[in-house]
Design a protein around this motif. Structure first.
Motif, PDB file in Angstrom:
ATOM      1  N   GLY A  17      43.094  16.831  63.549  1.00  0.00           N
ATOM      2  CA  GLY A  17      41.658  16.752  63.317  1.00  0.00           C
ATOM      3  C   GLY A  17      41.204  17.421  62.045  1.00  0.00           C
ATOM      4  O   GLY A  17      40.247  16.967  61.406  1.00  0.00           O
ATOM      5  N   ILE A  18      41.874  18.497  61.632  1.00  0.00           N
ATOM      6  CA  ILE A  18      41.420  19.226  60.447  1.00  0.00           C
ATOM      7  C   ILE A  18      42.238  18.902  59.197  1.00  0.00           C
ATOM      8  O   ILE A  18      41.838  19.272  58.094  1.00  0.00           O
ATOM      9  CB  ILE A  18      41.449  20.747  60.694  1.00  0.00           C
ATOM     10  CG1 ILE A  18      42.891  21.238  60.860  1.00  0.00           C
ATOM     11  CG2 ILE A  18      40.594  21.110  61.879  1.00  0.00           C
ATOM     12  CD1 ILE A  18      43.007  22.759  60.896  1.00  0.00           C
ATOM     13  N   GLU A  19      43.386  18.231  59.363  1.00  0.00           N
ATOM     14  CA  GLU A  19      44.240  17.913  58.205  1.00  0.00           C
ATOM     15  C   GLU A  19      44.608  16.433  58.228  1.00  0.00           C
ATOM     16  O   GLU A  19      45.572  16.026  58.885  1.00  0.00           O
ATOM     17  CB  GLU A  19      45.494  18.794  58.216  1.00  0.00           C
ATOM     18  CG  GLU A  19      46.425  18.543  57.031  1.00  0.00           C
ATOM     19  CD  GLU A  19      45.698  18.583  55.709  1.00  0.00           C
ATOM     20  OE1 GLU A  19      45.454  17.482  55.155  1.00  0.00           O
ATOM     21  OE2 GLU A  19      45.361  19.683  55.253  1.00  0.00           O
ATOM     22  N   PRO A  20      43.859  15.585  57.508  1.00  0.00           N
ATOM     23  CA  PRO A  20      44.128  14.135  57.488  1.00  0.00           C
ATOM     24  C   PRO A  20      45.510  13.782  56.959  1.00  0.00           C
ATOM     25  O   PRO A  20      46.043  12.717  57.293  1.00  0.00           O
ATOM     26  CB  PRO A  20      43.026  13.584  56.565  1.00  0.00           C
ATOM     27  CG  PRO A  20      41.955  14.636  56.569  1.00  0.00           C
ATOM     28  CD  PRO A  20      42.672  15.933  56.725  1.00  0.00           C
ATOM     29  N   GLU A  21      46.094  14.666  56.137  1.00  0.00           N
ATOM     30  CA  GLU A  21      47.403  14.357  55.564  1.00  0.00           C
ATOM     31  C   GLU A  21      48.490  14.265  56.636  1.00  0.00           C
ATOM     32  O   GLU A  21      49.511  13.619  56.428  1.00  0.00           O
ATOM     33  CB  GLU A  21      47.793  15.423  54.536  1.00  0.00           C
ATOM     34  CG  GLU A  21      46.982  15.371  53.255  1.00  0.00           C
ATOM     35  CD  GLU A  21      47.156  14.045  52.504  1.00  0.00           C
ATOM     36  OE1 GLU A  21      48.259  13.473  52.579  1.00  0.00           O
ATOM     37  OE2 GLU A  21      46.198  13.601  51.862  1.00  0.00           O
ATOM     38  N   ILE A  22      48.266  14.894  57.792  1.00  0.00           N
ATOM     39  CA  ILE A  22      49.256  14.827  58.860  1.00  0.00           C
ATOM     40  C   ILE A  22      49.346  13.402  59.390  1.00  0.00           C
ATOM     41  O   ILE A  22      50.444  12.890  59.649  1.00  0.00           O
ATOM     42  CB  ILE A  22      48.903  15.807  59.994  1.00  0.00           C
ATOM     43  CG1 ILE A  22      48.946  17.247  59.471  1.00  0.00           C
ATOM     44  CG2 ILE A  22      49.871  15.644  61.169  1.00  0.00           C
ATOM     45  CD1 ILE A  22      48.591  18.282  60.523  1.00  0.00           C
ATOM     46  N   SER A  23      48.209  12.743  59.542  1.00  0.00           N
ATOM     47  CA  SER A  23      48.208  11.345  59.998  1.00  0.00           C
ATOM     48  C   SER A  23      48.926  10.449  58.997  1.00  0.00           C
ATOM     49  O   SER A  23      49.665   9.536  59.384  1.00  0.00           O
ATOM     50  CB  SER A  23      46.772  10.853  60.203  1.00  0.00           C
ATOM     51  OG  SER A  23      46.127  11.595  61.222  1.00  0.00           O
ATOM     52  N   ARG A  24      48.728  10.714  57.714  1.00  0.00           N
ATOM     53  CA  ARG A  24      49.424   9.923  56.688  1.00  0.00           C
ATOM     54  C   ARG A  24      50.927  10.184  56.732  1.00  0.00           C
ATOM     55  O   ARG A  24      51.728   9.269  56.518  1.00  0.00           O
ATOM     56  CB  ARG A  24      48.859  10.254  55.308  1.00  0.00           C
ATOM     57  CG  ARG A  24      47.380   9.913  55.142  1.00  0.00           C
ATOM     58  CD  ARG A  24      46.927  10.083  53.697  1.00  0.00           C
ATOM     59  NE  ARG A  24      45.524   9.789  53.552  1.00  0.00           N
ATOM     60  CZ  ARG A  24      44.544  10.704  53.573  1.00  0.00           C
ATOM     61  NH1 ARG A  24      44.869  11.990  53.722  1.00  0.00           N
ATOM     62  NH2 ARG A  24      43.283  10.364  53.441  1.00  0.00           N
ATOM     63  N   ALA A  25      51.305  11.418  57.015  1.00  0.00           N
ATOM     64  CA  ALA A  25      52.731  11.739  57.121  1.00  0.00           C
ATOM     65  C   ALA A  25      53.356  11.051  58.332  1.00  0.00           C
ATOM     66  O   ALA A  25      54.494  10.577  58.267  1.00  0.00           O
ATOM     67  CB  ALA A  25      52.916  13.253  57.207  1.00  0.00           C
ATOM     68  N   VAL A  26      52.613  10.992  59.444  1.00  0.00           N
ATOM     69  CA  VAL A  26      53.109  10.286  60.626  1.00  0.00           C
ATOM     70  C   VAL A  26      53.267   8.809  60.324  1.00  0.00           C
ATOM     71  O   VAL A  26      54.264   8.179  60.703  1.00  0.00           O
ATOM     72  CB  VAL A  26      52.161  10.486  61.824  1.00  0.00           C
ATOM     73  CG1 VAL A  26      52.579   9.603  62.994  1.00  0.00           C
ATOM     74  CG2 VAL A  26      52.147  11.945  62.252  1.00  0.00           C
TER      75      VAL A  26
END
Length: 251
Positions: free
Chosen positions: A220-229
């Motif tokens: 929720g606080i770090e959009p880059e994690i979704s991109r990494a997934v």
């Protein structure tokens, strides 16, 4: 009933008339290639070549065999009637060397523990990708209406969709987007938890029952994690966890 009978007949027919296909897998220099995966695309039977590069697998004419080995280009062979009475000679070409992405991983110094952090992988998907089996289609989704694209963009040519206007005014488009974001987050959480060992979260000071909450908070606080997934880069996901951990513990 007819389909069931036809399916049973096909299975019995295939098993009755299939025979052993033997062969040799080698490289371009004629050297035998042991531990090469031989996969029947129709029956999904898989075997590995011996130390001498030889194999024996059940197949009938018309079926496709795939040959996969790390460092070599994937090869396939459609079995013909002539192949049933002869020994196959399969030559694999070396794959072009690839420069792998530099990955930063939180290491503890304990090889056994570090390997656990990255031990959970989707073996079936990995095997399907290596063999070339088509992956299942993405989940079907209706495209939410967008004001700029579906209304403003179509005003000049008078092609505004009444359904798009209704979806926007009624709030259906907004609810659809919210639902899709929620589904995507749940999919990302499930992907991460299936690949990260519980001991990883324990070492971070997060109890097993709160690991899901931590992953959801981080997404929720770090959009880059979704991109990494999306890029299937687990190492980068763990790197961002290092940054979100203090915020989660101090919230």
């Amino acid at each position: 009933m007819f389909r069931i009978f036809l399916l049973l007949f096909t299975l019995i027919f295939s098993n009755f008339f299939s025979q052993k296909i033997t062969g040799l897998v080698r490289d371009e220099d004629g050297n035998a290639l042991p531990a090469t995966l031989v996969f029947n695309m129709e029956t999904e039977q898989k075997i590995y070549t011996s130390l001498a590069g030889e194999f024996s697998i059940d197949a009938i004419a018309g079926q496709e065999l795939r040959f996969v080995r790390a460092g070599f280009e994937r090869s396939s062979k459609i079995i013909s009637a002539a192949d049933l009475d002869s020994k196959l000679i399969i030559t694999l070409a070396r794959d072009a060397a690839e420069i792998e992405e530099v990955k930063i991983v939180r290491l503890t110094g304990d090889i056994q523990q570090d390997s656990k952090n990255l031990a959970k992988q989707d073996r079936i998907s990995q095997l399907q990708q290596e063999i070339g089996v088509p992956l299942p289609p993405e989940k079907p989704r209706e495209k939410p209406a967008d004001f700029k694209k579906d209304v403003v963009g179509n005003l000049l040519n008078l092609a505004v969709s009444p359904q798009a206007v209704y979806d926007l005014l009624s709030g259906d488009a907004r609810r659809m987007k919210t639902e899709y974001r929620y589904e995507d987050m749940q999919d990302n959480i499930a992907w991460i938890l299936a690949r990260v060992d519980e001991s990883y979260f324990t070492e971070l000071g997060i109890s097993p029952e709160k690991s899901k909450a931590f992953v959801q908070f981080s997404l929720g606080i770090e959009p880059e994690i979704s991109r990494a997934v999306k890029a299937r880069n687990l190492s980068k996901v763990l790197l961002y966890f290092e940054q979100t951990l203090p915020k989660f513990l101090n919230r």
